[in-house]
Motif scaffolding. Structure first.
Motif, PDB file in Angstrom:
ATOM      1  N   LEU A 213      -8.950  -2.999   6.859  1.00 63.44           N
ATOM      2  CA  LEU A 213      -9.171  -2.117   5.709  1.00 63.44           C
ATOM      3  C   LEU A 213      -7.959  -2.114   4.780  1.00 63.44           C
ATOM      4  N   GLU A 214      -6.781  -2.315   5.330  1.00 68.79           N
ATOM      5  CA  GLU A 214      -5.596  -2.435   4.470  1.00 68.79           C
ATOM      6  C   GLU A 214      -5.696  -3.689   3.602  1.00 68.79           C
ATOM      7  N   THR A 215      -6.167  -4.783   4.207  1.00 67.46           N
ATOM      8  CA  THR A 215      -6.358  -6.009   3.426  1.00 67.46           C
ATOM      9  C   THR A 215      -7.409  -5.799   2.340  1.00 67.46           C
ATOM     10  N   ILE A 216      -8.495  -5.103   2.660  1.00 63.27           N
ATOM     11  CA  ILE A 216      -9.515  -4.818   1.647  1.00 63.27           C
ATOM     12  C   ILE A 216      -8.929  -3.967   0.538  1.00 63.27           C
ATOM     13  N   ALA A 217      -8.109  -2.987   0.896  1.00 63.31           N
ATOM     14  CA  ALA A 217      -7.468  -2.152  -0.123  1.00 63.31           C
ATOM     15  C   ALA A 217      -6.579  -2.994  -1.039  1.00 63.31           C
ATOM     16  N   LYS A 218      -5.849  -3.941  -0.463  1.00 64.02           N
ATOM     17  CA  LYS A 218      -4.997  -4.819  -1.282  1.00 64.02           C
ATOM     18  C   LYS A 218      -5.839  -5.711  -2.187  1.00 64.02           C
TER      19      LYS A 218
ATOM     20  N   THR B 122       0.835  -1.196   0.000  1.00 63.20           N
ATOM     21  CA  THR B 122       0.000   0.000   0.000  1.00 63.20           C
ATOM     22  C   THR B 122       0.870   1.246   0.000  1.00 63.20           C
ATOM     23  N   THR B 123       0.304   2.321  -0.526  1.00 64.69           N
ATOM     24  CA  THR B 123       1.012   3.599  -0.570  1.00 64.69           C
ATOM     25  C   THR B 123       0.940   4.303   0.775  1.00 64.69           C
ATOM     26  N   TYR B 124      -0.200   4.204   1.427  1.00 69.93           N
ATOM     27  CA  TYR B 124      -0.421   4.905   2.691  1.00 69.93           C
ATOM     28  C   TYR B 124      -0.341   3.937   3.860  1.00 69.93           C
ATOM     29  N   GLU B 125       0.110   4.453   4.982  1.00 74.32           N
ATOM     30  CA  GLU B 125       0.220   3.640   6.191  1.00 74.32           C
ATOM     31  C   GLU B 125      -1.132   3.587   6.888  1.00 74.32           C
ATOM     32  N   PHE B 126      -1.560   2.378   7.232  1.00 69.98           N
ATOM     33  CA  PHE B 126      -2.816   2.178   7.936  1.00 69.98           C
ATOM     34  C   PHE B 126      -2.539   2.049   9.433  1.00 69.98           C
ATOM     35  N   PRO B 127      -3.509   2.404  10.270  1.00 72.21           N
ATOM     36  CA  PRO B 127      -3.312   2.241  11.718  1.00 72.21           C
ATOM     37  C   PRO B 127      -3.024   0.787  12.077  1.00 72.21           C
ATOM     38  N   ASP B 128      -2.193   0.614  13.093  1.00 71.06           N
ATOM     39  CA  ASP B 128      -1.877  -0.730  13.571  1.00 71.06           C
ATOM     40  C   ASP B 128      -2.955  -1.176  14.552  1.00 71.06           C
ATOM     41  N   SER B 129      -4.144  -1.355  14.019  1.00 74.53           N
ATOM     42  CA  SER B 129      -5.295  -1.821  14.797  1.00 74.53           C
ATOM     43  C   SER B 129      -6.001  -2.871  13.966  1.00 74.53           C
TER      44      SER B 129
ATOM     45  N   ALA C  20      -9.691   7.253   6.939  1.00 72.78           N
ATOM     46  CA  ALA C  20      -8.880   8.239   6.216  1.00 72.78           C
ATOM     47  C   ALA C  20      -7.810   7.546   5.388  1.00 72.78           C
ATOM     48  N   ALA C  21      -7.126   6.563   5.989  1.00 70.77           N
ATOM     49  CA  ALA C  21      -6.100   5.823   5.249  1.00 70.77           C
ATOM     50  C   ALA C  21      -6.718   5.071   4.074  1.00 70.77           C
ATOM     51  N   PHE C  22      -7.885   4.480   4.304  1.00 74.88           N
ATOM     52  CA  PHE C  22      -8.558   3.735   3.238  1.00 74.88           C
ATOM     53  C   PHE C  22      -8.934   4.663   2.083  1.00 74.88           C
ATOM     54  N   ALA C  23      -9.494   5.824   2.395  1.00 78.49           N
ATOM     55  CA  ALA C  23      -9.871   6.767   1.338  1.00 78.49           C
ATOM     56  C   ALA C  23      -8.643   7.215   0.544  1.00 78.49           C
ATOM     57  N   ASN C  24      -7.562   7.516   1.241  1.00 79.00           N
ATOM     58  CA  ASN C  24      -6.338   7.938   0.551  1.00 79.00           C
ATOM     59  C   ASN C  24      -5.786   6.835  -0.342  1.00 79.00           C
ATOM     60  N   GLU C  25      -5.858   5.591   0.141  1.00 75.58           N
ATOM     61  CA  GLU C  25      -5.349   4.464  -0.650  1.00 75.58           C
ATOM     62  C   GLU C  25      -6.197   4.254  -1.895  1.00 75.58           C
ATOM     63  N   MET C  26      -7.515   4.406  -1.766  1.00 76.08           N
ATOM     64  CA  MET C  26      -8.388   4.269  -2.938  1.00 76.08           C
ATOM     65  C   MET C  26      -8.092   5.353  -3.968  1.00 76.08           C
ATOM     66  N   LYS C  27      -7.803   6.543  -3.502  1.00 73.04           N
ATOM     67  CA  LYS C  27      -7.448   7.628  -4.432  1.00 73.04           C
ATOM     68  C   LYS C  27      -6.129   7.320  -5.131  1.00 73.04           C
TER      69      LYS C  27
END
Length: 649
Positions: free
Chosen positions: A431-436, A418-425, A480-487
């Motif tokens: 959501l990072e996995t969904i983005a991938k 991913t381009t953007y860092e997602f929270p470590d939660s 916020a991280a998810f939206a940025n990654e989608m963009k």
């Protein structure tokens, strides 16, 4: 073993030994069978007089003539045990204890001569009622004999049998000895890509502290302070946003929602006000008679929110699963992914669409199988001959396809960064996995993806504000991280995320600075095609107990059903009016004033294959109706009106 051979010569024990490195701890010797208590005498040990160092060596030792009988003993002196192996242990004759120039003939495993056949036959009787086919038996017997020991062979045989179709079905299948085709991913149809993410905040979000009245024509914020008491948010902490066609010209977002405010002002996020699961339009006077669901209970309301089918017309299905079914029937390639466990939200009618794939918050798990299982599994699940059981063949086909697809997708997902860092939660990782997964859409050939992800902790019966600060802070950062990654993937316009929950919470707090189970609440929808910067539905104008839609302790009767946002999402996906009753089977109970036009929610809507104006008329076959002893009262208050876009603050 009796010592001395027929000529009176002492017995020699011969063996081969392998140690992965040095000083692995493998020991071999004997136990004197005529001495009590029995103790072992080690003749060779890896840590002082026998060294393998990664190669097989051959050794022998002499049993003393004064030992009349003995047992061979092997052991491992290391703790924890290391890689030490003995093989081809046998007795012979000789006169030296040595590891030089020893010839140790290769032993044929005892099971080769029939023991393994007996074991597999008995396992077949126990585990498959004797249905295990001769070819499968032969494969499992060979695996048993190659396992290295009787114990390892027994374990491997059981593992292999429980994968077979004979174990999982009551029918038999005859193999063709031809392997099944390797699973492949479908090719894209070229249709525009769309993805819907359902974020479920489990426990019941206190959403009237997420979207708070701020500047209102009737001093609603003053009522908010009176009703919410110690859990009310001070106005100077709220993040102010503008709205139109509501009782308030501006609302306040929770102070942890800074990124959500930005998305709202950018026109990428909207709110649905006073929304919830409904059987039909009701008032505070008749809701108890006309509501066909168990209100205020977690399990019931979670199910109703995920299904949006209160009369169980499409039993066992969820609202996103029914959308997927419709799109599949119209020729779309669809995939559904649930993060962390199965969700009925994504379930469709069996056999219409592919079943949902369950992934962890870190992606596709590796399938851990012993080498023996991995090697023999394809042979146990070859193509079957015509006339074999369709159930048995379906099991084998599904098993091999599942393993193969999991490996394909796991490899693809592991190659994505991913381009953007997602929270470590948990939510951030999910959501990072969904983005991938969205990043792999072209490889998967998917036209439409549906996702389900949940975050718990919202059952805030105590310390609601402290909990919301932490919970909504995580939601804000993860979204916020998810939206940025989608963009960054250039798919922001192709993705819509809708947030749901069991229900809202009482506006009036309890004695523990918490709030309790309620009903109608406020929810988020975001995405590049979302017509943001507005609050849709009807925010309550009176939140006191005298209010038109207020039950005791500030429980709000919803004025917008879940059918409203989900029908809008269905239209955005390209589902036409003719299929809308399949998506939302209870839609016909709500007239157009309860349903928000998709064009109000979205800027870009895919035309359906047969474009028709969306109208909501009674279904040809009416759903079951609640019967009461007296005529049911009819909602006497005006239904809410869909809002129009608000100016951007």
């Amino acid at each position: 073993i009796q010592n001395l051979d027929t000529n009176g010569n002492p017995i020699v024990v011969k063996f081969r030994y392998f140690g992965q490195g040095t000083k692995n701890g493998g020991c071999i010797g004997y136990v004197n069978g005529t001495v009590e208590p029995n103790t072992q005498d080690w003749e060779f040990c890896d840590d002082y007089n026998m060294e393998s160092d990664g190669t097989w060596i051959s050794c022998q030792f002499v049993i003393p003539a004064e030992v009349a009988s003995f047992r061979i003993a092997v052991g491992d002196k290391r703790s924890p045990a290391k890689d030490a192996y003995f093989d081809d242990i046998q007795i012979g004759t000789g006169d030296a204890t040595t590891c030089s120039g020893v010839d140790v003939p290769k032993n044929v495993p005892p099971g080769q001569e029939g023991y393994s056949n007996t074991v597999v036959d008995k396992l077949s009787t126990l585990l498959t009622a004797g249905r295990l086919g001769s070819k499968s038996k032969s494969i499992i017997v060979d695996a048993y004999d190659s396992a290295g020991s009787a114990d390892d062979g027994l374990i491997l045989a059981q593992q292999l049998i429980v994968t077979t179709s004979e174990f999982h079905t009551t029918n038999t299948a005859e193999s063709t000895d031809q392997p099944r085709d390797e699973p492949t991913l479908p090719q894209s149809t070229g249709k525009p890509y769309r993805a819907v993410v359902n974020l479920f905040l489990a426990g019941g979000l206190d959403s009237f502290n997420m979207l708070v009245p701020h500047t209102c024509s009737n001093d609603l914020y003053g009522s908010y302070l009176d009703v919410r008491q110690q859990v009310a948010l001070p106005k100077d902490r709220l993040l102010r946003i503008s709205a139109a066609d509501q009782v308030c010209s501006s609302f306040g977002l929770h102070p942890e929602f800074s990124a959500m405010k930005t998305l709202y002002n950018d026109g990428d996020l909207l709110f649905f006000a006073n929304t919830g699961a409904m059987s039909q339009p009701v008032t505070k006077q008749n809701y108890n008679q006309l509501t066909n669901m168990q209100l205020f209970a977690h399990n019931h309301m979670q199910r109703e929110t995920r299904r949006v089918d209160p009369y169980d017309i499409s039993s066992g299905t969820g609202v996103l699963g029914r959308m997927t079914d419709v799109l599949t029937k119209h020729g779309h390639n669809t995939d559904s992914f649930s993060v962390g466990g199965h969700s009925v939200t994504l379930s469709g009618i069996p056999g219409v669409s592919d079943t949902q794939m369950i992934v962890s918050s870190s992606g596709f798990p590796e399938i851990y199988l012993d080498d023996g299982v991995t090697n023999d599994l394809p042979k146990l699940h070859n193509n079957t001959k015509a006339g074999s059981s369709i159930f048995a063949d379906s099991w084998s086909a599904s098993l091999m396809e599942s393993i193969g697809i999991n490996e394909l997708l796991r490899n693809e997902l592991n190659s994505v960064t991913t381009t953007y860092e997602f929270p470590d939660s948990s939510l951030g990782r999910s959501l990072e996995t969904i983005a991938k997964l969205i990043a792999t859409r072209e490889v998967r050939g998917s036209d439409v993806d549906t996702f389900y992800v949940s975050k718990g902790g919202f059952d805030t019966h105590s310390d609601v504000e402290e909990n919301l600060n932490n919970l909504l802070g995580d939601v804000n950062d993860a979204l916020a991280a998810f939206a940025n990654e989608m963009k960054s993937l250039n798919v922001w316009n192709n993705v819509t995320l809708i947030q749901t929950s069991d229900f809202a919470r009482t506006l009036n707090p309890n004695g523990g600075d918490g709030t309790d189970h309620a009903w109608g609440g406020n929810y988020i929808m975001m995405g590049g095609s979302v017509q943001g910067g507005q609050v849709l539905g009807k925010y309550p104008e009176d939140i006191t107990d005298d209010g038109q839609f207020t039950l005791g302790r500030g429980r709000m009767v919803p004025t917008t059903p879940w059918e409203a946002p989900f029908c809008g999402i269905a239209s955005w996906l390209g589902i036409g009016a003719n299929d809308m009753d399949e998506v939302c089977p209870n839609l016909f109970r709500f007239n157009s004033s309860y349903i928000i036009s998709p064009e109000v929610m979205f800027t870009e809507i895919i035309p359906p294959s047969t474009r028709a104006p969306i109208t909501f008329t009674p279904a040809p076959t009416a759903a079951p109706v609640v019967v009461v002893s007296t005529p049911a009262p009819v909602a006497s208050t005006p239904a809410p009106v869909a809002s129009t876009p608000a100016p951007v603050a």
